[in-house]
Motif scaffolding. Sequence first.
Motif, PDB file in Angstrom:
ATOM      1  N   ALA A 174     -35.648  53.168 -27.982  1.00  0.00           N
ATOM      2  CA  ALA A 174     -35.655  53.780 -29.322  1.00  0.00           C
ATOM      3  C   ALA A 174     -35.881  52.726 -30.395  1.00  0.00           C
ATOM      4  CB  ALA A 174     -34.346  54.506 -29.558  1.00  0.00           C
ATOM      5  N   PRO A 175     -36.611  53.102 -31.448  1.00  0.00           N
ATOM      6  CA  PRO A 175     -36.893  52.143 -32.523  1.00  0.00           C
ATOM      7  C   PRO A 175     -35.699  51.854 -33.437  1.00  0.00           C
ATOM      8  CG  PRO A 175     -37.875  54.271 -33.005  1.00  0.00           C
ATOM      9  CD  PRO A 175     -37.288  54.359 -31.622  1.00  0.00           C
ATOM     10  N   SER A 176     -34.744  52.778 -33.492  1.00  0.00           N
ATOM     11  CA  SER A 176     -33.603  52.576 -34.398  1.00  0.00           C
ATOM     12  C   SER A 176     -32.286  52.749 -33.646  1.00  0.00           C
ATOM     13  CB  SER A 176     -33.658  53.585 -35.548  1.00  0.00           C
ATOM     14  OG  SER A 176     -33.433  54.893 -35.050  1.00  0.00           O
ATOM     15  N   ALA A 234     -28.604  55.752 -30.144  1.00  0.00           N
ATOM     16  CA  ALA A 234     -27.308  56.415 -29.944  1.00  0.00           C
ATOM     17  C   ALA A 234     -27.518  57.863 -29.510  1.00  0.00           C
ATOM     18  CB  ALA A 234     -26.479  56.350 -31.219  1.00  0.00           C
ATOM     19  N   LYS A 235     -28.487  58.516 -30.120  1.00  0.00           N
ATOM     20  CA  LYS A 235     -28.792  59.908 -29.753  1.00  0.00           C
ATOM     21  C   LYS A 235     -29.239  59.983 -28.293  1.00  0.00           C
ATOM     22  CE  LYS A 235     -32.136  63.481 -30.845  1.00  0.00           C
ATOM     23  NZ  LYS A 235     -33.345  63.795 -31.608  1.00  0.00           N
ATOM     24  N   LEU A 253     -27.860  61.080 -22.294  1.00  0.00           N
ATOM     25  CA  LEU A 253     -27.571  60.637 -20.922  1.00  0.00           C
ATOM     26  C   LEU A 253     -26.102  60.865 -20.573  1.00  0.00           C
ATOM     27  CD1 LEU A 253     -29.655  57.326 -20.711  1.00  0.00           C
ATOM     28  CD2 LEU A 253     -30.241  59.576 -19.797  1.00  0.00           C
ATOM     29  N   LEU A 254     -25.220  60.637 -21.534  1.00  0.00           N
ATOM     30  CA  LEU A 254     -23.800  60.908 -21.307  1.00  0.00           C
ATOM     31  C   LEU A 254     -23.580  62.398 -21.055  1.00  0.00           C
ATOM     32  CD1 LEU A 254     -22.276  58.598 -24.057  1.00  0.00           C
ATOM     33  CD2 LEU A 254     -22.131  58.250 -21.573  1.00  0.00           C
ATOM     34  N   ASN A 255     -24.281  63.246 -21.795  1.00  0.00           N
ATOM     35  CA  ASN A 255     -24.170  64.691 -21.609  1.00  0.00           C
ATOM     36  C   ASN A 255     -24.719  65.145 -20.264  1.00  0.00           C
ATOM     37  OD1 ASN A 255     -22.924  65.167 -24.062  1.00  0.00           O
ATOM     38  ND2 ASN A 255     -24.856  65.521 -25.133  1.00  0.00           N
ATOM     39  N   VAL A 297     -24.916  54.300 -18.182  1.00  0.00           N
ATOM     40  CA  VAL A 297     -25.946  54.401 -19.215  1.00  0.00           C
ATOM     41  C   VAL A 297     -26.297  53.016 -19.750  1.00  0.00           C
ATOM     42  CG1 VAL A 297     -26.434  55.271 -21.542  1.00  0.00           C
ATOM     43  CG2 VAL A 297     -25.354  56.769 -19.849  1.00  0.00           C
ATOM     44  N   ARG A 298     -25.280  52.202 -20.030  1.00  0.00           N
ATOM     45  CA  ARG A 298     -25.543  50.846 -20.541  1.00  0.00           C
ATOM     46  C   ARG A 298     -26.363  50.035 -19.536  1.00  0.00           C
ATOM     47  NH1 ARG A 298     -20.857  47.596 -22.771  1.00  0.00           N
ATOM     48  NH2 ARG A 298     -22.576  46.159 -22.791  1.00  0.00           N
ATOM     49  N   GLU A 299     -26.009  50.138 -18.263  1.00  0.00           N
ATOM     50  CA  GLU A 299     -26.752  49.406 -17.239  1.00  0.00           C
ATOM     51  C   GLU A 299     -28.195  49.905 -17.146  1.00  0.00           C
ATOM     52  OE1 GLU A 299     -26.397  48.329 -12.507  1.00  0.00           O
ATOM     53  OE2 GLU A 299     -24.569  48.818 -13.615  1.00  0.00           O
TER      54      GLU A 299
END
Length: 157
Positions: A120-122, A127-128, A133-135, A143-145
């Motif tokens: 993502a550019p921003s 975060a969105k 992915l969390l949902n 998700v972080r990995e």
Amino acid sequence: MKKSQDDAKSLQERALRLLARREYSYAELMQRLSRFASKDVVEEVLDHLSEAGYQSDQRFAEVWIRNRLQQYQGEQRIRYELRQKGIARERVDQEILAANPNWPELAAALYRRKYGEMLAPSREEQAKRMRSLLNAGFSYDQVREALKHLDSEAEFD
């Protein structure tokens, strides 16, 4: 006595028709069939079907997990859905362990499928995307990995 045998036979046929279409958990069948006969008759029929191998919570869980992995669903969502279907926690743990998916890789594949290769550019957009992915049932660490893996791939392109 004849009436109860007829009920059991009719119930068994109904259960077999359901199982011929797809796998059902014991609890799902109990819920579906309980409106046609008493709980005792339903349990007797389902126990017989389980013993005969027509119904298996293990097989149901295996199929459910395989289907959800093909849909890029995360571990937490799969666990939740199986518990809602009446599968015992120990069985869920055992079947997820047996499937042995690479959760961060699956999360990265879902990310690529939804958003392409570019991060993502921003910060707001990132975060969105993380929330999506969390949902889908992935943990924060997974998700972080996945995002770290995607970021390192982008550096080499």
